[in-house]
Design a protein around this motif. Structure first.
Motif, PDB file in Angstrom:
ATOM      1  N   GLY A   1       1.481  18.478 -14.238  1.00 19.63           N
ATOM      2  CA  GLY A   1       0.287  18.519 -13.495  1.00 19.63           C
ATOM      3  C   GLY A   1       0.563  18.043 -12.081  1.00 19.63           C
ATOM      4  N   ALA A   2       1.611  17.137 -11.887  1.00 24.62           N
ATOM      5  CA  ALA A   2       1.704  16.392 -10.531  1.00 24.62           C
ATOM      6  C   ALA A   2       2.038  17.192  -9.430  1.00 24.62           C
TER       7      ALA A   2
ATOM      8  N   THR B   1      -1.029   5.746   6.453  1.00 23.37           N
ATOM      9  CA  THR B   1      -1.588   4.884   5.194  1.00 23.37           C
ATOM     10  C   THR B   1      -2.799   5.502   4.389  1.00 23.37           C
ATOM     11  N   GLY B   2      -3.196   4.836   3.449  1.00 20.81           N
ATOM     12  CA  GLY B   2      -4.266   5.657   2.628  1.00 20.81           C
ATOM     13  C   GLY B   2      -3.941   6.115   1.779  1.00 20.81           C
ATOM     14  N   ASN B   3      -4.732   6.932   0.782  1.00 17.67           N
ATOM     15  CA  ASN B   3      -4.368   7.505  -0.557  1.00 17.67           C
ATOM     16  C   ASN B   3      -3.130   8.599  -0.155  1.00 17.67           C
TER      17      ASN B   3
ATOM     18  N   ARG C   1      -8.084   1.905  -0.514  1.00 19.08           N
ATOM     19  CA  ARG C   1      -7.404   2.889  -1.507  1.00 19.08           C
ATOM     20  C   ARG C   1      -8.216   2.971  -3.028  1.00 19.08           C
TER      21      ARG C   1
ATOM     22  N   PHE D   1      -0.865  17.772  -5.248  1.00 17.89           N
ATOM     23  CA  PHE D   1      -0.154  16.902  -4.622  1.00 17.89           C
ATOM     24  C   PHE D   1       0.951  17.285  -3.661  1.00 17.89           C
TER      25      PHE D   1
ATOM     26  N   THR E   1     -13.349  13.554 -11.015  1.00 16.55           N
ATOM     27  CA  THR E   1     -12.254  14.493 -11.651  1.00 16.55           C
ATOM     28  C   THR E   1     -11.169  13.615 -12.282  1.00 16.55           C
ATOM     29  N   ARG E   2     -10.205  14.423 -12.767  1.00 13.09           N
ATOM     30  CA  ARG E   2      -8.937  13.540 -13.298  1.00 13.09           C
ATOM     31  C   ARG E   2      -8.411  13.016 -12.249  1.00 13.09           C
TER      32      ARG E   2
ATOM     33  N   TYR F   1     -14.305   8.123 -11.870  1.00 13.34           N
ATOM     34  CA  TYR F   1     -13.547   9.228 -11.312  1.00 13.34           C
ATOM     35  C   TYR F   1     -14.378  10.415 -11.540  1.00 13.34           C
TER      36      TYR F   1
ATOM     37  N   TYR G   1      -5.922  11.635  -1.505  1.00 13.14           N
ATOM     38  CA  TYR G   1      -6.153  12.065  -2.858  1.00 13.14           C
ATOM     39  C   TYR G   1      -7.259  11.107  -3.297  1.00 13.14           C
ATOM     40  N   GLY G   2      -7.900  11.373  -4.474  1.00 13.59           N
ATOM     41  CA  GLY G   2      -8.775  10.701  -4.895  1.00 13.59           C
ATOM     42  C   GLY G   2     -10.060  10.771  -4.240  1.00 13.59           C
ATOM     43  N   CYS G   3     -10.377  11.838  -3.655  1.00 15.02           N
ATOM     44  CA  CYS G   3     -11.637  12.255  -2.885  1.00 15.02           C
ATOM     45  C   CYS G   3     -11.569  11.405  -1.551  1.00 15.02           C
TER      46      CYS G   3
ATOM     47  N   ALA H   1     -12.349   4.530  -5.176  1.00 16.35           N
ATOM     48  CA  ALA H   1     -12.795   5.641  -5.821  1.00 16.35           C
ATOM     49  C   ALA H   1     -12.329   5.349  -7.389  1.00 16.35           C
TER      50      ALA H   1
ATOM     51  N   TRP I   1      -7.065  21.311  -6.243  1.00 14.22           N
ATOM     52  CA  TRP I   1      -6.511  20.736  -7.252  1.00 14.22           C
ATOM     53  C   TRP I   1      -7.534  20.356  -8.730  1.00 14.22           C
ATOM     54  N   SER I   2      -8.452  19.482  -8.046  1.00 16.57           N
ATOM     55  CA  SER I   2      -9.328  19.010  -8.966  1.00 16.57           C
ATOM     56  C   SER I   2     -10.302  19.641  -9.581  1.00 16.57           C
TER      57      SER I   2
ATOM     58  N   ASP J   1       0.484  10.840  -0.645  1.00 17.91           N
ATOM     59  CA  ASP J   1       1.387  10.998  -1.854  1.00 17.91           C
ATOM     60  C   ASP J   1       2.384  12.344  -1.489  1.00 17.91           C
ATOM     61  N   GLN J   2       3.603  12.347  -2.145  1.00 16.09           N
ATOM     62  CA  GLN J   2       4.244  13.371  -2.242  1.00 16.09           C
ATOM     63  C   GLN J   2       4.822  13.955  -1.004  1.00 16.09           C
TER      64      GLN J   2
ATOM     65  N   CYS K   1     -12.715  17.645  -4.405  1.00 17.17           N
ATOM     66  CA  CYS K   1     -12.274  16.533  -4.033  1.00 17.17           C
ATOM     67  C   CYS K   1     -10.817  16.127  -3.461  1.00 17.17           C
TER      68      CYS K   1
ATOM     69  N   GLU L   1      -7.261  -3.193   3.116  1.00 25.92           N
ATOM     70  CA  GLU L   1      -6.702  -1.845   2.769  1.00 25.92           C
ATOM     71  C   GLU L   1      -6.679  -1.407   1.270  1.00 25.92           C
ATOM     72  N   GLU L   2      -6.187  -2.355   0.242  1.00 20.44           N
ATOM     73  CA  GLU L   2      -6.232  -1.957  -0.978  1.00 20.44           C
ATOM     74  C   GLU L   2      -7.713  -1.669  -1.441  1.00 20.44           C
TER      75      GLU L   2
ATOM     76  N   GLU M   1      -1.687  11.083 -10.028  1.00 19.93           N
ATOM     77  CA  GLU M   1      -0.453  10.607 -10.978  1.00 19.93           C
ATOM     78  C   GLU M   1       0.034   9.435 -10.628  1.00 19.93           C
ATOM     79  N   HIS M   2      -0.516   8.546  -9.597  1.00 18.66           N
ATOM     80  CA  HIS M   2      -0.534   7.158  -9.209  1.00 18.66           C
ATOM     81  C   HIS M   2      -1.521   6.509  -9.872  1.00 18.66           C
TER      82      HIS M   2
ATOM     83  N   GLY N   1       0.830  -1.049  -0.105  1.00 21.60           N
ATOM     84  CA  GLY N   1      -0.001  -0.041   0.026  1.00 21.60           C
ATOM     85  C   GLY N   1       0.738   1.133   0.069  1.00 21.60           C
TER      86      GLY N   1
END
Lengths: 609, 301
Positions: free
Chosen positions: A306-307, A164-166, B257, A233, B191-192, B189, A192-194, B260, A253-254, A168-169, A229, B253-254, B195-196, A140
């Motif tokens: 855009g990242a 943990t979770g979504n 994640r 990042f 939204t867009r 999705y 991220y990803g809402c 969405a 961002w979104s 990033d960076q 959302c 957990e996966e 990156e991952h 993960g």
């Protein structure tokens, strides 16, 4: 025209001067891939560099660097970082980042930062090194906060925290307080990803004492507004030794992205951290620096857009002065970078001080004499150009653009094996009055494509433009993406030619002072420049204005002025004019030496006369 | 036999690797326990070399101070580790000995360790050394098997948690979004993507030979097509591909994640399996290897 006799005298003088000067590094550019890895063909992208504030010779860097030569799944359980103990002249890989045998990537996004607290390591003299990474050691890829007591002994970094979770960076920033506590800020996107409540994903993992045996880390959500959302990042922090901490991120961002800066004035302590700066439009914490942005998307020179691309730096000499850099769209598959600044703690922001189209990965840093550096990478004529632009006026509002060319390498070869091609960010920090950075580019060996003096550690034949895996140069290695280290000097000359003339013999003993607000706030007011000096170190400190005119000398106060715990014992009173700055030119007492530049604690007070 | 070795590492980890090592032994028809020391050392070592000590109490690496715990060696044979810094045969390296002062100049030994520094030369942090010529000679043939056992470790781990193991041929590949459309689900999705973003793709794979688990004639497999750093080393499936598949279920957990992305909704609606690690797809030539690995852990447990 000089005669031979004059030339030998000049040569002797230069030699004598150079022996007197502290050992400042010359401009340099080094391919960091070590000689023992000459057979390496990996895409080493997305660099980060850290310099030990206690000794600039000690450095650490990282990128997406595998333990194997071909970018295949990991063959050991430790990913390498780059370390140097000779100020970047040579580099070795030290396997210190927890990873996993069989993992597809050595480590996810990684950033490093030294504090200035000596770690007490037995093997080497070093300060604590901190890192934030997306770990490949655990399923993960959680965001982990790491610490090393001695990166130069190559022992595995300790994991201080796991999120943990979504995530990033992680962007890591460490600063040691006057109370000798390591303040650690690891900004990251949490959800991220809402995946976060109300889309507030901008977060900093904070420790108020990261060098403690078992430090506590707390999550500070620095996004005070709802988003559709998620935020961008990158959440990047910049701390000042007086306790001021800024952070920048792309709000929403979104949907409708805007660059936002938040601030805390006490290291991020308190019940509502990072809420010291509000926007006048809604009185909510977080000052909008821009209107709504159209972010870049697609690919430029094989690198995705855009990242990320947000950077922030605070002037080490004045926490009121803060600079940001970011990127937005320049049409399809292209990005434009921007630089702005605030001189009143983020309340008001300038318009663009620097704009570069077709560019990305802006990184901003401010050195200890207030010169601003901007590192960026642009695509021009099918080539990636990496440049460092430096400010060139008293106020650091103009830049010598396009800047020093560090590398100009193909943007089409080698072919990308993964994204990002060269990185979602580059890396720039200040080391005294110099800028130290790291970027990634093709290692195709052609000296015409690099700053003069470039060196490769790996086996290379510059004439044949070939790389080899062996010292005998019998086995050719295909070009790939490599990390590069550079150090670029600055001096008082980057402020104004007048200062350059005044300080040309010993520029490191000159300290410039300027603030446009002196005049703007109160044109009729004078200023008192208060300075803390070690009495026996200096024979005299003379003050000149930025037109080259002597303004006086610092006088010892009968009673020191104490502000924020600093005891100022020298003063000069001046009457500034619009655009006029000053330089403190020190003369050392007999037998005295400075470990670095003359950068005394200074405070400027406006005085009604 | 003069064997300088101390066991390290948690029991569970050692057990897992022992399983892989034993599986290699079983596959070769040898009884376990015959060369346990070399096996255990090899299990923990990415680099295994035969070398002569050029200078004791010495170091070629500026960051490693010379001490009784270090020596400079000249490598005469590489059993493992060429992936890390290339073939080091004939080159010198610095070793941080597992027991300071244990080797003298001129002495030959087999060194088991991991890379500590890769600078101008390689520095190896030893897990152990086998100094005796006889012992090293006896261990040599088995070292290569144990090196393979170490390489098998990621596969063994993935096999341990697999839902299905089979040989199959990919029939179709399509984006998950298209698959969703086929089932009437809206685009996942709002939204867009990040990156991952895995860029999930759905493959139907015709089962040629089940190796473990009850696979039907066709298995639906979801895989990340993304070229992002996180995903690019996960195998990408293409129509007509003949491979060994080691499929998995989503962990809780996966699932959280990737909710969405629409993956969870997709997997809720139809039986599907995921491949998300580099070792989840192997070439068809590895069938015998996988069969051997599948049988070994059960016997050890």
């Amino acid at each position: 025209m000089s005669t031979p006799r004059h030339r030998s005298f000049a040569a002797f003088t230069v030699l004598a001067l150079s022996l007197c000067l502290p050992a400042f590094a010359a401009d340099r550019l080094v391919n960091m891939t070590p000689n023992s890895r000459s057979g390496e063909t990996n895409q080493d992208a997305e660099p980060t560099i850290a310099v030990d504030p206690n000794d600039f010779k000690r450095m650490a860097g990282a990128a997406f660097t595998w333990d194997n030569l071909t970018g295949g799944p990991m063959v050991t359980a430790a990913a390498p970082i780059f370390v140097s103990t000779d100020r970047g002249l040579t580099w070795a890989l030290a396997n210190v980042v927890p990873s996993k045998i069989g993992a597809g990537f050595p480590t996810g996004d990684i950033t490093l930062s030294f504090s200035s607290t000596p770690s007490g390591a037995s093997g080497h003299k070093t300060s604590w090194l901190y890192g934030g990474t997306l770990s490949s050691a655990t399923a993960g890829r959680p965001m982990t906060v790491l610490r090393s007591q001695d990166p130069f002994s190559s022992t595995l970094m300790t994991t201080l925290d796991t999120r943990t979770g979504n995530v990033d960076q992680p962007h890591t920033s460490a600063k040691t307080s006057a109370a000798s506590q390591d303040k650690l800020y690891v900004g990251f996107n949490n959800g991220y990803g809402c995946g976060a409540p109300s889309g507030r994903t901008s977060t900093i993992d904070v420790s108020q004492d990261a060098a403690a045996a078992a430090p506590t880390l707390t999550l500070d959500v620095i996004e005070a507004r709802n988003t559709a959302c998620q935020d961008g990042f990158a959440q990047v922090a910049a701390a000042h030794s007086d306790g001021t901490v800024y952070a920048a991120f792309l709000h929403d961002w979104s949907s409708s992205p805007r660059l936002v800066v938040v601030r805390d004035d006490k290291w991020g302590t308190g019940a509502t951290p990072f809420a010291a700066l509000t926007d006048p439009s809604d009185s909510v914490a977080g000052r909008y620096v821009t209107t709504a942005l159209t972010l870049a998307s697609g690919f430029m020179g094989q690198n995705r857009l855009g990242a990320s691309n947000v950077s922030i730096a605070v002037d080490p000499g004045n926490s009121d002065r803060v600079y940001v850099a970011w990127g937005d769209s320049n049409g399809a598959n292209s990005e434009t970078i921007h630089v702005r600044r605030s001189v009143n703690r983020g309340v008001d922001w300038s318009s663009d001080l620097m704009t570069v189209t077709g560019a990305m990965n802006p990184q901003v840093a401010i050195d200890d004499i207030g010169i601003v550096g901007v590192l960026y990478q642009s695509v021009s004529g099918g080539k990636w150009e990496t440049r460092l632009a430096r400010s060139n006026n008293m106020d650091a509002t103009t830049f010598a653009t396009p800047g020093t060319l560090l590398a100009k390498q193909s943007a089409t070869t080698p072919t990308a094996t993964y994204s990002p091609y060269i990185g979602d960010y580059a890396s720039l920090v200040a080391a005294g009055s110099n800028f130290v950075g790291m970027f990634c580019a093709s290692n195709y060996p052609d000296k015409a494509n690099f700053m003069s003096g470039v060196t490769f550690q790996r086996e290379v034949d510059w004439a044949a433009h070939k790389l080899y895996s062996d010292a005998a140069h019998t086995k050719v290695v295909a070009p790939s993406i490599d990390p590069y280290f550079f150090e670029i000097n600055t001096s008082i000359c980057n402020k104004t030619p007048f200062f350059c003339n005044i300080c040309k013999l010993k520029p490191y003993l000159c300290y410039p002072i300027f603030d446009p607000l002196w005049f703007l706030k109160c044109p009729m007011c004078g200023i008192d420049i208060l300075v803390k000096l070690e009495d026996d170190s200096y024979r005299q400190v003379t003050v000149y204005d930025s037109l080259g005119k002597k303004a006086g000398t610092l006088k010892r106060l009968s009673e020191p002025v104490v502000e924020k715990g600093v005891s100022y014992n020298y003063k000069i009173s001046l009457q500034p004019k619009e655009g006029l700055g000053y330089v403190l030119k020190a003369e050392l007492a007999a037998g005295k030496k400075l470990p670095g530049n003359f950068t005394p604690p200074v405070m400027v007070k406006q005085v009604e006369r | 036999m003069k064997n300088i070795w101390r066991p390290r590492g948690p029991v569970s980890r050692r057990l897992l690797i022992a399983a892989a090592a034993v599986s290699a032994l079983l596959a070769s028809g040898r009884a376990p326990g015959q060369d346990d020391d070399a096996a255990a050392l090899t299990e923990r070592s990415a680099i295994v070399v035969r070398a002569k000590v050029v200078k004791a109490n010495a170091s070629n690496e500026p960051m490693v101070a010379a001490s009784p715990g270090t020596a400079v060696i000249r490598i005469t044979k590489m059993y493992a580790g060429s992936e890390i810094a290339g073939d080091q045969t004939g080159k010198t390296a610095t070793v941080i000995l597992s027991r300071p002062g244990s080797l003298k100049a001129g002495q030959e030994a087999t060194f088991f360790g991991n890379p500590r520094f890769m600078g101008k030369t390689l520095t190896i942090a030893d897990e152990g050394e086998i100094a005796s010529r006889d012992a090293a000679s006896r261990a040599a043939p088995s070292i290569e098997r144990h090196v393979q056992a170490r390489r098998d470790k990621p596969v063994v781990e993935r096999l341990a948690s697999a839902t299905l193991v089979f040989r199959g041929v990919v029939e179709t590949v399509r984006p998950l979004a298209a698959a969703d459309a086929a089932t009437g689900e809206s685009k996942p999705y709002p939204t867009r993507p990040s990156e991952h973003d895995p860029d999930w793709q759905v493959a139907t794979v015709k089962v040629v030979k089940p190796l473990r688990g009850e696979a039907g004639p066709v298995v639906t497999v979801v895989f990340p097509a993304s070229r992002d750093i996180v995903w690019f080393n996960v195998p990408k499936l293409r129509q007509g591909q003949d491979s060994i598949f080691i499929t998995h279920a989503l962990s809780p957990e996966e699932a959280a994640r990737h909710r969405a992305s629409g993956l969870v909704a997709f997997m809720d609606k139809q039986p599907a399996h995921v491949i998300i690690e580099p070792s989840d797809v192997l070439p068809p030539g590895d069938e015998a290897r996988v069969r051997g690995l599948l049988s070994a852990p059960k016997e050890v447990k």
